[in-house]
Design a protein around this motif. Structure first.
Motif, PDB file in Angstrom:
ATOM      1  N   PHE A 127       0.874  -1.165   0.000  1.00  0.00           N
ATOM      2  CA  PHE A 127       0.000   0.000   0.000  1.00  0.00           C
ATOM      3  C   PHE A 127       0.908   1.210   0.000  1.00  0.00           C
ATOM      4  O   PHE A 127       1.581   1.478   0.992  1.00  0.00           O
ATOM      5  N   ALA A 128       0.978   1.913  -1.115  1.00  0.00           N
ATOM      6  CA  ALA A 128       1.826   3.103  -1.244  1.00  0.00           C
ATOM      7  C   ALA A 128       0.948   4.334  -1.048  1.00  0.00           C
ATOM      8  O   ALA A 128       0.061   4.607  -1.856  1.00  0.00           O
ATOM      9  N   PHE A 129       1.200   5.033   0.038  1.00  0.00           N
ATOM     10  CA  PHE A 129       0.385   6.183   0.393  1.00  0.00           C
ATOM     11  C   PHE A 129       1.006   7.470  -0.122  1.00  0.00           C
ATOM     12  O   PHE A 129       2.197   7.710   0.064  1.00  0.00           O
ATOM     13  N   ALA A 130       0.197   8.292  -0.753  1.00  0.00           N
ATOM     14  CA  ALA A 130       0.595   9.650  -1.106  1.00  0.00           C
ATOM     15  C   ALA A 130       0.388  10.529   0.126  1.00  0.00           C
ATOM     16  O   ALA A 130      -0.215  10.114   1.116  1.00  0.00           O
ATOM     17  N   THR A 182      -2.609   0.392  -4.247  1.00  0.00           N
ATOM     18  CA  THR A 182      -2.739  -0.809  -3.438  1.00  0.00           C
ATOM     19  C   THR A 182      -2.709  -2.064  -4.301  1.00  0.00           C
ATOM     20  O   THR A 182      -3.312  -2.113  -5.377  1.00  0.00           O
ATOM     21  N   LEU A 183      -1.969  -3.039  -3.810  1.00  0.00           N
ATOM     22  CA  LEU A 183      -1.894  -4.359  -4.419  1.00  0.00           C
ATOM     23  C   LEU A 183      -1.831  -5.370  -3.285  1.00  0.00           C
ATOM     24  O   LEU A 183      -1.003  -5.250  -2.389  1.00  0.00           O
ATOM     25  N   ASP A 186      -5.689  -1.533  -7.190  1.00  0.00           N
ATOM     26  CA  ASP A 186      -6.449  -0.298  -7.391  1.00  0.00           C
ATOM     27  C   ASP A 186      -5.580   0.912  -7.088  1.00  0.00           C
ATOM     28  O   ASP A 186      -4.523   0.806  -6.453  1.00  0.00           O
ATOM     29  N   LEU A 187      -6.048   2.044  -7.540  1.00  0.00           N
ATOM     30  CA  LEU A 187      -5.605   3.343  -7.052  1.00  0.00           C
ATOM     31  C   LEU A 187      -6.761   3.848  -6.204  1.00  0.00           C
ATOM     32  O   LEU A 187      -7.918   3.761  -6.609  1.00  0.00           O
ATOM     33  N   TYR A 235      -0.902  -0.547 -13.988  1.00  0.00           N
ATOM     34  CA  TYR A 235      -1.459   0.294 -12.922  1.00  0.00           C
ATOM     35  C   TYR A 235      -0.336   1.008 -12.170  1.00  0.00           C
ATOM     36  O   TYR A 235      -0.427   2.211 -11.896  1.00  0.00           O
ATOM     37  N   ALA A 236       0.708   0.262 -11.823  1.00  0.00           N
ATOM     38  CA  ALA A 236       1.822   0.864 -11.071  1.00  0.00           C
ATOM     39  C   ALA A 236       2.511   1.954 -11.874  1.00  0.00           C
ATOM     40  O   ALA A 236       2.805   3.033 -11.340  1.00  0.00           O
TER      41      ALA A 236
END
Length: 185
Positions: A18-21, A31-32, A47-48, A118-119
């Motif tokens: 989960f990569a948070f901005a 998220t993956l 998803d984004l 997506y990434a």
């Protein structure tokens, strides 16, 4: 946040990225989540995560999410996938471009190209930022407050039944530690 949960006695391995901005920005989160169930079946969600309500922020939706459409359609058309038990409440937390499926091994491997699409799109959005026109439309939303509320709900055991299964596998303390890291601002 990266987590890996491996429970040999159940034959389950799951990894989540989960990569948070920045919570104060309108940039989406990435998220993956992938799981190997040990029985030649797999599961994933991709998803984004929107930072504003898409129905009232169409320019944001068009700039950030609309470019995902061909990747989404490719993912949905992949043979060897079937529906998960994802509830409407869980879908409401994410975007309409979320892919969430069980998959056989071949489909699971094929979806890797869609994950990269997506990434790469997410990285492009992060690097480019939102256009000034779209950024101006976000002034009606307290982005930090909305982000905290969505993250609280998204990782809530009352919304996502997976947390009950995580509790059973690693105990409530371990499950709470993972959730608290995902809910941090």
């Amino acid at each position: 946040v990266w987590t890996k949960l491996q429970v040999a006695s159940r034959g389950v391995t799951t990894c989540m990225i989960f990569a948070f901005a920045d919570p104060a920005s309108g940039l989406p989160h990435f998220t993956l989540d992938c799981a190997d169930h040990g029985d030649e079946s797999y599961a994933f969600h991709l998803d984004l995560m929107p930072r504003v309500e898409l129905a009232t922020h169409v320019p944001y939706m068009d700039e950030v999410f609309l470019p995902l459409t061909p990747f989404y359609e490719t993912g949905r058309a992949t043979e060897g996938m079937w529906a998960t038990g994802t509830t409407p409440r869980q879908f409401a937390m994410m975007s309409p471009w979320m892919l969430v499926n069980f998959a056989n091994e071949e489909a699971f491997r094929k979806i890797g190209d869609v994950v990269m699409d997506y990434a790469n799109h997410w990285i492009s959005v992060i690097n480019t930022g939102l256009s000034p026109e779209v950024q101006a439309t976000l002034a009606d939303t307290d982005l930090t407050e909305r982000d905290a509320g969505v993250r609280y709900n998204l990782f809530s055991p009352s919304i996502d039944p997976v947390w009950g299964r995580v509790d059973a596998m690693i105990g409530p303390e371990g499950s709470e530690l993972i959730r608290s890291n995902l809910q941090l601002l």
